[in-house]
Motif scaffolding. Structure first.
Motif, PDB file in Angstrom:
ATOM      1  N   ALA A  11      -5.207  -3.286   4.677  1.00  0.00           N
ATOM      2  CA  ALA A  11      -3.851  -3.838   4.534  1.00  0.00           C
ATOM      3  C   ALA A  11      -3.750  -5.172   5.259  1.00  0.00           C
ATOM      4  CB  ALA A  11      -2.827  -2.849   5.076  1.00  0.00           C
ATOM      5  N   MET A  12      -4.472  -5.302   6.388  1.00  0.00           N
ATOM      6  CA  MET A  12      -4.449  -6.570   7.124  1.00  0.00           C
ATOM      7  C   MET A  12      -5.159  -7.653   6.325  1.00  0.00           C
ATOM      8  SD  MET A  12      -5.224  -5.052  10.907  1.00  0.00           S
ATOM      9  CE  MET A  12      -5.042  -6.519  11.901  1.00  0.00           C
ATOM     10  N   ARG A  56      -3.218  -9.249   3.629  1.00  0.00           N
ATOM     11  CA  ARG A  56      -2.223 -10.246   4.004  1.00  0.00           C
ATOM     12  C   ARG A  56      -2.856 -11.398   4.791  1.00  0.00           C
ATOM     13  NH1 ARG A  56       2.606  -7.938   6.899  1.00  0.00           N
ATOM     14  NH2 ARG A  56       1.440  -6.016   7.197  1.00  0.00           N
ATOM     15  N   LEU A  86      -2.616  -2.796  18.313  1.00  0.00           N
ATOM     16  CA  LEU A  86      -2.720  -1.674  17.392  1.00  0.00           C
ATOM     17  C   LEU A  86      -2.573  -0.351  18.137  1.00  0.00           C
ATOM     18  CD1 LEU A  86      -5.550  -2.901  15.007  1.00  0.00           C
ATOM     19  CD2 LEU A  86      -3.096  -2.972  14.686  1.00  0.00           C
ATOM     20  N   PHE A 131       0.820  -1.207   0.000  1.00  0.00           N
ATOM     21  CA  PHE A 131       0.000   0.000   0.000  1.00  0.00           C
ATOM     22  C   PHE A 131       0.857   1.261   0.000  1.00  0.00           C
ATOM     23  CE2 PHE A 131      -2.858  -3.275   1.265  1.00  0.00           C
ATOM     24  CZ  PHE A 131      -4.069  -2.903   0.707  1.00  0.00           C
ATOM     25  N   ARG A 184       1.001   0.482  18.676  1.00  0.00           N
ATOM     26  CA  ARG A 184       1.655   0.895  17.443  1.00  0.00           C
ATOM     27  C   ARG A 184       1.202   2.289  17.004  1.00  0.00           C
ATOM     28  NH1 ARG A 184       3.627   2.856  13.677  1.00  0.00           N
ATOM     29  NH2 ARG A 184       3.848   2.083  11.552  1.00  0.00           N
ATOM     30  N   TYR A 185      -0.108   2.572  17.110  1.00  0.00           N
ATOM     31  CA  TYR A 185      -0.628   3.773  16.455  1.00  0.00           C
ATOM     32  C   TYR A 185      -0.714   5.003  17.351  1.00  0.00           C
ATOM     33  CZ  TYR A 185      -1.136   1.320  12.196  1.00  0.00           C
ATOM     34  OH  TYR A 185      -0.835   0.634  11.065  1.00  0.00           O
ATOM     35  N   ARG A 205      -7.948   1.917   6.454  1.00  0.00           N
ATOM     36  CA  ARG A 205      -6.854   1.549   5.543  1.00  0.00           C
ATOM     37  C   ARG A 205      -6.010   0.428   6.147  1.00  0.00           C
ATOM     38  NH1 ARG A 205      -6.145   7.177   5.165  1.00  0.00           N
ATOM     39  NH2 ARG A 205      -4.131   7.045   6.199  1.00  0.00           N
ATOM     40  N   VAL A 206      -5.775   0.513   7.468  1.00  0.00           N
ATOM     41  CA  VAL A 206      -4.994  -0.540   8.126  1.00  0.00           C
ATOM     42  C   VAL A 206      -5.724  -1.875   8.006  1.00  0.00           C
ATOM     43  CG1 VAL A 206      -4.122  -1.360  10.342  1.00  0.00           C
ATOM     44  CG2 VAL A 206      -3.861   1.039   9.732  1.00  0.00           C
ATOM     45  N   ARG A 215      -7.702   6.082   8.842  1.00  0.00           N
ATOM     46  CA  ARG A 215      -6.495   5.260   8.865  1.00  0.00           C
ATOM     47  C   ARG A 215      -6.836   3.845   9.313  1.00  0.00           C
ATOM     48  NH1 ARG A 215      -1.240   5.949   8.609  1.00  0.00           N
ATOM     49  NH2 ARG A 215      -1.216   8.168   8.994  1.00  0.00           N
ATOM     50  N   ASP A 258       0.836   4.089   1.856  1.00  0.00           N
ATOM     51  CA  ASP A 258       1.376   4.630   3.099  1.00  0.00           C
ATOM     52  C   ASP A 258       1.878   3.476   3.966  1.00  0.00           C
ATOM     53  OD1 ASP A 258       1.936   5.784   5.483  1.00  0.00           O
ATOM     54  OD2 ASP A 258       0.052   6.889   5.677  1.00  0.00           O
ATOM     55  N   PRO A 259       3.202   3.368   4.152  1.00  0.00           N
ATOM     56  CA  PRO A 259       3.720   2.235   4.935  1.00  0.00           C
ATOM     57  C   PRO A 259       3.151   2.209   6.358  1.00  0.00           C
ATOM     58  CG  PRO A 259       5.517   3.463   3.908  1.00  0.00           C
ATOM     59  CD  PRO A 259       4.275   4.261   3.687  1.00  0.00           C
ATOM     60  N   ASP A 260       2.739   3.374   6.876  1.00  0.00           N
ATOM     61  CA  ASP A 260       2.172   3.382   8.230  1.00  0.00           C
ATOM     62  C   ASP A 260       0.839   2.625   8.290  1.00  0.00           C
ATOM     63  OD1 ASP A 260       4.011   4.492   9.906  1.00  0.00           O
ATOM     64  OD2 ASP A 260       3.402   6.551   9.482  1.00  0.00           O
ATOM     65  N   ASP A 261       0.174   2.491   7.154  1.00  0.00           N
ATOM     66  CA  ASP A 261      -1.042   1.680   7.128  1.00  0.00           C
ATOM     67  C   ASP A 261      -0.692   0.201   7.071  1.00  0.00           C
ATOM     68  OD1 ASP A 261      -2.396   4.022   7.038  1.00  0.00           O
ATOM     69  OD2 ASP A 261      -2.809   3.954   4.891  1.00  0.00           O
ATOM     70  N   GLN A 262       0.419  -0.080   6.431  1.00  0.00           N
ATOM     71  CA  GLN A 262       0.773  -1.475   6.209  1.00  0.00           C
ATOM     72  C   GLN A 262       1.498  -2.081   7.409  1.00  0.00           C
ATOM     73  OE1 GLN A 262       1.596  -2.447   2.372  1.00  0.00           O
ATOM     74  NE2 GLN A 262       1.850  -4.589   2.864  1.00  0.00           N
ATOM     75  N   LEU A 263       2.282  -1.255   8.100  1.00  0.00           N
ATOM     76  CA  LEU A 263       3.098  -1.785   9.200  1.00  0.00           C
ATOM     77  C   LEU A 263       2.390  -1.497  10.508  1.00  0.00           C
ATOM     78  CD1 LEU A 263       6.534  -0.506   7.874  1.00  0.00           C
ATOM     79  CD2 LEU A 263       5.405  -2.683   7.450  1.00  0.00           C
ATOM     80  N   PHE A 264       1.668  -2.481  11.026  1.00  0.00           N
ATOM     81  CA  PHE A 264       0.851  -2.207  12.212  1.00  0.00           C
ATOM     82  C   PHE A 264       1.311  -2.992  13.423  1.00  0.00           C
ATOM     83  CE2 PHE A 264      -1.081  -5.152   9.259  1.00  0.00           C
ATOM     84  CZ  PHE A 264      -1.106  -6.304  10.024  1.00  0.00           C
ATOM     85  N   VAL A 308       1.809   7.229  16.003  1.00  0.00           N
ATOM     86  CA  VAL A 308       1.445   7.768  14.682  1.00  0.00           C
ATOM     87  C   VAL A 308       0.437   8.899  14.849  1.00  0.00           C
ATOM     88  CG1 VAL A 308       0.356   7.225  12.482  1.00  0.00           C
ATOM     89  CG2 VAL A 308       1.886   5.577  13.547  1.00  0.00           C
TER      90      VAL A 308
END
Lengths: 242, 252
Positions: free
Chosen positions: B210-211, B214, B154, A85, B157-158, B206-207, B203, A87-93, B161
């Motif tokens: 992305a999850m 994968r 999460l 994706f 981690r966030y 979007r996260v 966000r 934005d890497p911050d979305d991908q690396l959680f 951010v």
């Protein structure tokens, strides 16, 4: 040989009625590197989200390595399609880089000791082998982008899909990422606005506009046609010519 | 991991306590807290014994008392409550330094103070000897519902951010001359909080995407499951078992 990706007559409308794709056809052979170009709102991201089954096709089919994208084997499709994706911050959680790279393969049923090996190989392939125990927060933008790539490589995908891989990177990080990508020897579909990057990495380009494929051919030929580019809101940066 | 940023609770080290598996330590800490809470408040010596157990763990873990004290400040508001109780509680009263204090209040205050302090000290000890990610993995191993551990993972981690995003938004306001000095100038800041919420929500979507990409199907995979031997459990649970014994002795 089975193509890595086969899209036939793909059409899709969002629930609010907005039609984003009007019958897209696209075939990518194994080992090909293809750039997906087009202005904002052309349907590029919508197409990408069809490849791994996040969106379901309204009409038409998508096949990855011969396997049709459909509910019964969604998990296998997601393993085969590695989306990096924007934005890497979305991908690396996950809290650490190593955990994040392990997340995908662990979901796909890879267990120890194979799992650690996958993480090591994937981080090694992007030159981040030393950083497995660090938090993604403490990495530079270029490092984060490469780790995001590693999280997908660890799943051993059939096709890599990169969404704007060069955005927000400084020139050195941009070049380093290009070198990593060129060294991977994998099928690749790269969504980008960065036309010089497309030229450097992808011998073939597909241009999509208003939900249909408007051109498919050698990147150099497409970028050498200013009238065609202008018709689809694309242009080379100042000072560039092909 | 460890040093700096959001993980300031953890104290990097390589002691036998640090090396124990997180889920074993969580169980041990939980048992100790139960033992402390179950100790009758009049059994003063038992609390001393609990503290001695903790000191023993600190020595083994080689963590400095000053660092423990700094991390225990979180208890301060409860201490204030405990100190007020003897003045305001009802019942028979006693004289101390010319002050009239409630006996029941004194005991209740002592109860809160000593159990709260020991509880905080046990938690701080656990947090100092276990990195946050191991704690989360430990909770998952103890079959705490996946939703809870996922949210916690999460969040760890966030938080950074979102804090960074908040800083950028503040800078953007300040750069255009926003300089709130009075309450009625706080409007843009408040609207900023609303924007921050919306951005965080987006966000989150979007996260999640992305999850899914994968292979996420609703539960976090257990990474690197080590098998824990009986010996490890026995070693880790010894202080907790002692605490339970002391608490039981307190009723005698």
């Amino acid at each position: 040989m089975t193509p890595s990706l086969e899209v036939e007559g793909l059409a899709f409308a969002y629930p609010d009625g907005h039609q984003a794709l009007f019958g897209v056809d696209l075939r990518i052979e194994q080992g090909e590197r293809v750039a997906l170009l087009g202005p904002n709102g052309a349907g590029k991201t919508t197409l990408v989200l069809h490849l791994n089954g996040v969106h379901r096709a309204g009409a038409g089919t998508v096949r990855v390595g011969g396997l049709e994208v459909a509910k019964p084997h969604l998990q296998e499709i997601r393993r085969r399609v590695g989306v990096v994706f924007q934005d890497p911050d979305d991908q690396l959680f996950m809290p650490t880089v190593g955990d994040d790279v392990a997340f995908g393969p662990a979901n796909f049923g890879v267990t120890e000791p194979e799992l650690s090996l996958r993480v090591k190989q994937a981080l090694g392939a992007v030159g981040m082998g030393e950083h497995a125990d660090r938090s993604p927060m403490h990495l530079s933008g270029g490092q984060r982008r490469r780790v995001a790539l590693a999280t997908v490589l660890a799943c051993d995908p059939e096709i890599l899909v990169l969404d704007e891989p060069s955005s927000n990177l400084d020139p050195v990080a941009r070049r380093e990422l290009a070198e990593v990508l060129l060294g991977l020897d994998r099928t690749m579909l790269m969504v980008t606005h960065d036309l010089p990057y497309a030229l450097q990495l992808c011998p073939r380009s597909v241009v999509i506009d208003e939900g249909v494929v408007v051109a498919d051919g050698p990147t150099r030929d497409l970028l050498a046609d200013p009238a065609f580019l202008a018709a689809h809101r694309l242009e080379l940066p100042f000072g560039f010519s092909v | 991991m460890g040093a700096g940023h959001a993980h300031t609770l953890h104290h990097v080290g390589d002691s036998p306590v640090h090396r124990l598996p997180a889920h074993v330590k969580i169980v041990a800490a939980f048992l100790m807290v139960i033992a402390v809470v179950a100790t009758p408040r009049e059994a003063f010596w038992v609390f001393g014994a609990h503290l001695a157990l903790l000191v023993g763990i600190w020595v083994t873990a080689r963590i400095p008392v000053a660092a423990i004290a700094a991390r225990s400040l979180i208890e301060a508001p409860f201490v204030a409550l405990a100190v007020l109780l003897p003045f305001f509680a009802t019942g028979p009263r006693t004289e101390f330094l010319g002050l009239s204090l409630s006996v029941d209040g004194l005991l209740a205050g002592w109860n809160i103070l000593v159990k709260g302090t020991l509880g905080v000290l046990i938690s701080v000890t656990l947090g100092m000897t276990t990195p946050v990610r191991d704690l989360l993995a430990g909770l998952a191993r103890l079959r705490v519902p996946g939703m809870v551990t996922t949210i916690a993972t999460l969040m760890v981690r966030y938080l950074e951010v979102i804090a960074a995003e908040a800083r950028r938004m503040r800078l953007a306001r300040v750069a255009r001359g926003h300089d709130p000095r009075f309450l009625w100038q706080i409007g843009p800041t408040v609207r900023g909080v609303g924007t921050l919420f919306l951005r965080s929500y987006e966000r989150g979507e979007r996260v999640h995407l992305a999850m899914l990409a994968r292979g996420y199907t609703g539960s976090m995979p257990l990474l690197g499951v080590p098998t824990t031997g009986r010996r490890t459990w026995a070693v880790a649970l010894a202080p907790a078992a002692a605490a339970v014994l002391f608490a039981t002795a307190g009723y005698a």
